[in-house]
Design a protein around this motif. Structure first.
Motif, PDB file in Angstrom:
ATOM      1  N   GLY B 271       0.792  -1.240   0.000  1.00 38.97           N
ATOM      2  CA  GLY B 271       0.000   0.000   0.000  1.00 38.97           C
ATOM      3  C   GLY B 271       0.812   1.271   0.000  1.00 38.97           C
ATOM      4  N   ILE B 272       1.752   1.341  -0.905  1.00 37.40           N
ATOM      5  CA  ILE B 272       2.557   2.567  -1.006  1.00 37.40           C
ATOM      6  C   ILE B 272       1.990   3.406  -2.148  1.00 37.40           C
ATOM      7  CG2 ILE B 272       4.274   1.500  -2.549  1.00 37.40           C
ATOM      8  CD1 ILE B 272       6.410   3.184  -1.041  1.00 37.40           C
ATOM      9  N   PRO B 273       1.878   4.732  -1.992  1.00 38.78           N
ATOM     10  CA  PRO B 273       1.307   5.574  -3.044  1.00 38.78           C
ATOM     11  C   PRO B 273       2.097   5.431  -4.343  1.00 38.78           C
ATOM     12  CG  PRO B 273       1.532   6.822  -1.008  1.00 38.78           C
ATOM     13  CD  PRO B 273       2.218   5.505  -0.785  1.00 38.78           C
ATOM     14  N   LYS B 306      -4.725   4.984  -6.035  1.00 42.79           N
ATOM     15  CA  LYS B 306      -3.440   4.818  -6.688  1.00 42.79           C
ATOM     16  C   LYS B 306      -2.368   4.318  -5.714  1.00 42.79           C
ATOM     17  CE  LYS B 306      -2.885   6.735 -10.791  1.00 42.79           C
ATOM     18  NZ  LYS B 306      -2.417   5.881 -11.903  1.00 42.79           N
ATOM     19  N   ARG B 307      -2.699   3.215  -5.025  1.00 41.76           N
ATOM     20  CA  ARG B 307      -1.688   2.606  -4.162  1.00 41.76           C
ATOM     21  C   ARG B 307      -1.221   1.296  -4.770  1.00 41.76           C
ATOM     22  NH1 ARG B 307      -0.773   4.189   1.102  1.00 41.76           N
ATOM     23  NH2 ARG B 307      -1.737   6.196   1.533  1.00 41.76           N
ATOM     24  N   THR B 308      -0.007   0.913  -4.485  1.00 44.13           N
ATOM     25  CA  THR B 308       0.551  -0.295  -5.077  1.00 44.13           C
ATOM     26  C   THR B 308       1.417  -1.034  -4.053  1.00 44.13           C
ATOM     27  OG1 THR B 308       1.800  -1.148  -6.960  1.00 44.13           O
ATOM     28  CG2 THR B 308       2.617   0.860  -5.952  1.00 44.13           C
ATOM     29  N   ASP B 309       1.918  -2.213  -4.441  1.00 36.55           N
ATOM     30  CA  ASP B 309       2.862  -2.972  -3.594  1.00 36.55           C
ATOM     31  C   ASP B 309       4.200  -3.063  -4.325  1.00 36.55           C
ATOM     32  OD1 ASP B 309       0.602  -3.408  -2.099  1.00 36.55           O
ATOM     33  OD2 ASP B 309       0.347  -5.502  -2.766  1.00 36.55           O
ATOM     34  N   LEU B 326      13.199   0.633   6.684  1.00 33.59           N
ATOM     35  CA  LEU B 326      11.949   1.028   6.030  1.00 33.59           C
ATOM     36  C   LEU B 326      10.872   1.394   7.041  1.00 33.59           C
ATOM     37  CD1 LEU B 326      11.928  -1.522   3.079  1.00 33.59           C
ATOM     38  CD2 LEU B 326      12.224   0.970   2.929  1.00 33.59           C
ATOM     39  N   ASN B 327      10.797   0.620   8.125  1.00 40.49           N
ATOM     40  CA  ASN B 327       9.790   0.939   9.149  1.00 40.49           C
ATOM     41  C   ASN B 327      10.013   2.320   9.739  1.00 40.49           C
ATOM     42  OD1 ASN B 327       7.747  -0.958   9.341  1.00 40.49           O
ATOM     43  ND2 ASN B 327       9.090  -2.429  10.402  1.00 40.49           N
ATOM     44  N   LEU B 333       7.357   7.568   3.685  1.00 36.01           N
ATOM     45  CA  LEU B 333       7.052   6.871   2.433  1.00 36.01           C
ATOM     46  C   LEU B 333       5.545   6.668   2.252  1.00 36.01           C
ATOM     47  CD1 LEU B 333       9.930   4.203   2.533  1.00 36.01           C
ATOM     48  CD2 LEU B 333       9.766   6.171   0.987  1.00 36.01           C
ATOM     49  N   GLY B 334       4.826   6.689   3.340  1.00 39.59           N
ATOM     50  CA  GLY B 334       3.369   6.643   3.266  1.00 39.59           C
ATOM     51  C   GLY B 334       2.771   5.288   2.958  1.00 39.59           C
ATOM     52  N   PHE B 335       3.482   4.184   3.311  1.00 37.98           N
ATOM     53  CA  PHE B 335       2.916   2.863   3.021  1.00 37.98           C
ATOM     54  C   PHE B 335       2.102   2.353   4.208  1.00 37.98           C
ATOM     55  CE2 PHE B 335       7.290   2.034   4.550  1.00 37.98           C
ATOM     56  CZ  PHE B 335       7.059   1.151   5.587  1.00 37.98           C
ATOM     57  N   ASP B 336       1.314   1.288   3.942  1.00 38.99           N
ATOM     58  CA  ASP B 336       0.446   0.730   4.988  1.00 38.99           C
ATOM     59  C   ASP B 336       1.213  -0.170   5.954  1.00 38.99           C
ATOM     60  OD1 ASP B 336      -1.719   2.035   3.994  1.00 38.99           O
ATOM     61  OD2 ASP B 336      -2.363   0.343   2.731  1.00 38.99           O
ATOM     62  N   ARG B 337       1.962  -1.144   5.363  1.00 43.42           N
ATOM     63  CA  ARG B 337       2.687  -2.077   6.222  1.00 43.42           C
ATOM     64  C   ARG B 337       3.770  -2.795   5.425  1.00 43.42           C
ATOM     65  NH1 ARG B 337       0.512  -7.191   5.129  1.00 43.42           N
ATOM     66  NH2 ARG B 337      -1.358  -7.030   3.844  1.00 43.42           N
TER      67      ARG B 337
END
Lengths: 421, 421
Positions: B271-273, B306-309, B326-327, B333-337
């Motif tokens: 889930g990164i933009p 517009k989110r992707t992996d 990364l954490n 970075l705006g990702f989910d997990r």
């Protein structure tokens, strides 16, 4: 704050636990405000294991390769000691003999140190690191090859390095409490010597005392460096080996100790003409074969044909060569026969007080005569009397002499004197 | 008369008997009229024993001291091999990496060779000696410190030295008969490759084939040096790794072999933009942490936001650092997990014939699909196709692909072609 060189032998570095114990000791010295340079031998049995491997691949390994092999031993121990120190939170760096600037001659297996260029060590010390150096090894000046100093060479490394970096003291850690008046395994009443002169220690080492090697003591004497021989298993004060300063102390004992040596054999040349130059020819031949002659006795010639006997002692492992060389010259030298005796022992009484105390030899000879021990050869120096007995009687002789000169731990000190040594 | 460099690994030098056997082999090569330079690893388990000792004295030994410790291993084996050769009546001299002029950068534990100055080795060869050199080690140019090249570094030493002295061939002796079309432990029908190009071998090594290390093959390619990988336990011809000369042969197989690798894990950023520069920011961070990213897959973005992996593979031992880095940048970075999977395996099909044979990938994918094996990631080069599967299914995948491309020893060669490679 002092600059201290410490040397730890293989028995102090037997396994990982021993290494950690030594590391704590080194760190304690550093924490007390000193700069510390440590010289290490190979761990416990490493050298013997490497020798065993070499014997398995070749009955007569090249000396150059043997040095290459054996120097792996200190390489391992120095890296491990350095790791153990770092684990205690102190910065440590290890250096091989070559890296530490230990420059030797090119004689593999028993090289002599001819110079120490300690630039890298000095810099590391200046930067605050604890420095660990591989003992026993160096690099030859002429050939740039790795060399070893022979067994006991780590002591010499320590003293030479200490002299080169102008250390305040060189501490030699071993598995006994110091230098004793005699070998405690032979003389139970032997006691630790608190202080001994370099000169006396040199004689003791040359005459068979094994705790310190002769070359190391010579080095310390030349550079006026105090050595402190002590146990790595206790915190007791050990033996200080110091330069003899005239009038330094007034109540030192005349006798420092009794050394003994079973490593020599006696070659006797029977029935050699007692004519001028004959003895010189013998010892020229013996020296030419590379033998290290210790004591010499030439009998007074007897009989009409002016023939005599010459006896001399050499290290047992050199004796066969000596016998071969002399037998090859039998006709030239004109002797009747050779006799070789490997059942002799040498006892040496050492003490700088002898200089001003006549009668020491007489007391020694009397003590042995009273016990019926026959003296086969005698030699003396300014501060030493050595006698050769049969090997069987050597232990008893050492005990008798130790007692006769009042060295026994609980005995009376009958031969102490206020000499200006 | 040729100048031959031979490299013997630890499994060929397990004990004194193995060393004597290797010595005979070296002497046979010399007696056949060749000049011989030998590179040796440490004996059998020596390195593991030294690592174990280090672990006993410190949980985190300094890299510098670890190099000092480990280099004792080759020092022992090279001296012993030299002794065993001398015992067969030939003159041998051993040299450390430093003495042999192996100059590296200053990265302890995984140094890179930056130059070889083989003057001393060359002179010894010219004088007729058999020369033994310690593999795996060198000396850093900038700091003059002892370094190691990392595991497998002895191969690199051998090839670099062979290039420097302009050897005719570098023979890598190991405990298998050469390079196989796949790991014989997984694919029983794998067969020995007689001849493989440097380019193919580079891909095979990079993708997990363990017989030759990548850097060593790179070196050989750069200096156009033939490598002969063969067994020290037989006299069979092994695998020749040679430079690819246009049109050299016309009937070489399209496919050289199937490599596999279980050393990597997969990190997925969920889930990164999907905005410009976001992927660049991710890999800048990852590179900054020193991670070696292998394969990367970015999914097509889905949904209105517009989110992707993004998934990528890294060596398992580097993965925790990557996850941490990364954490720490999660908000930026705006990702989910993050998701980390260490149960993946990579299969790589390598062959320079791929260049002129389209459809290789299709055949590969079909073979896996028929067996119901899911492909998680794909990457390709000019002469390689790699796929990531689950770790469980990797062995089966390797066997299937080996068969599908006609590589099985007794199977039909269905994908051979007369391409001008």
């Amino acid at each position: 704050m002092s600059l201290i060189v410490q040397k730890y032998g293989g028995s102090s570095l037997a396994d990982a636990d021993s290494i950690k114990r030594v590391a704590r000791r080194i760190v304690d010295t550093k924490k007390a405000g000193n700069s510390v340079v440590v010289v290490v031998s190979a761990m416990g049995d490493t050298t013997d294991e490497l020798l065993d491997l070499a014997a398995q691949v070749s009955p007569a390994p090249q000396a150059r390769e043997m040095d290459m092999l054996l120097t792996a031993g200190e390489r391992m121990s120095m890296a491990l000691v350095s790791m153990a120190i770092a684990n205690l939170g102190h910065s440590a760096r290890s250096y091989t003999g070559s890296q530490a600037g230990v420059i030797t001659d090119e004689v593999h297996g028993r090289a002599k140190i001819i110079d120490v260029t300690p630039g890298r060590i000095q810099q590391a010390v200046d930067e605050g690191h604890i420095v660990i150096v591989a003992g026993f090894q160096g690099v030859s000046q002429s050939t740039n090859e790795i060399t070893t100093l022979g067994r006991g060479g780590s002591d010499t490394t320590a003293v030479a390095l200490a002299a080169a970096i102008k250390a305040d003291v060189c501490e030699i850690y071993t598995d006994v409490d110091g230098i004793f008046t005699a070998d405690p395994r032979i003389v139970p009443k032997a006691h630790k010597i608190d202080r001994i002169t370099n000169e006396e220690m040199q004689e003791m080492a040359a005459q068979g005392a094994k705790v310190l090697m002769l070359r190391c003591v010579e080095y310390a004497r030349r550079f006026d460096l105090p050595i402190h021989v002590r146990s790595s298993f206790s915190h007791h004060e050990g033996t200080w080996v110091v330069n003899d300063k005239e009038g330094d102390t007034v109540e030192d004992p005349i006798i420092a100790g009794v050394a003994h040596d079973r490593s020599e054999g006696k070659i006797t040349i029977v029935g050699i003409p007692d004519s001028p130059g004959r003895a010189a020819a013998v010892f020229r031949a013996v020296a030419g074969a590379g033998l290290n002659v210790d004591m010499i006795v030439q009998n007074v010639s007897a009989g009409e044909d002016k023939r005599t006997d010459i006896s001399f002692t050499v290290p047992k492992d050199e004796a066969p060569k000596g016998v071969a060389v002399l037998n090859a010259m039998k006709d030239e030298l004109g002797f009747d026969r050779l006799h070789y005796d490997d059942t002799i022992g040498k006892l040496s009484l050492v003490g700088s007080g002898m200089r001003s105390n006549p009668g020491i030899s007489a007391t020694l000879f009397q003590a042995l005569a009273d016990a019926g021990i026959n003296i086969e050869m005698i030699s003396t120096s300014e501060i030493r009397v050595s006698v050769v007995t049969s090997s069987d009687e050597l232990d008893e002789a050492v005990r008798l002499v130790h007692t006769a000169f009042g060295l026994d731990a609980d005995g009376e000190a009958v031969v102490y004197a206020g000499t200006g040594r």
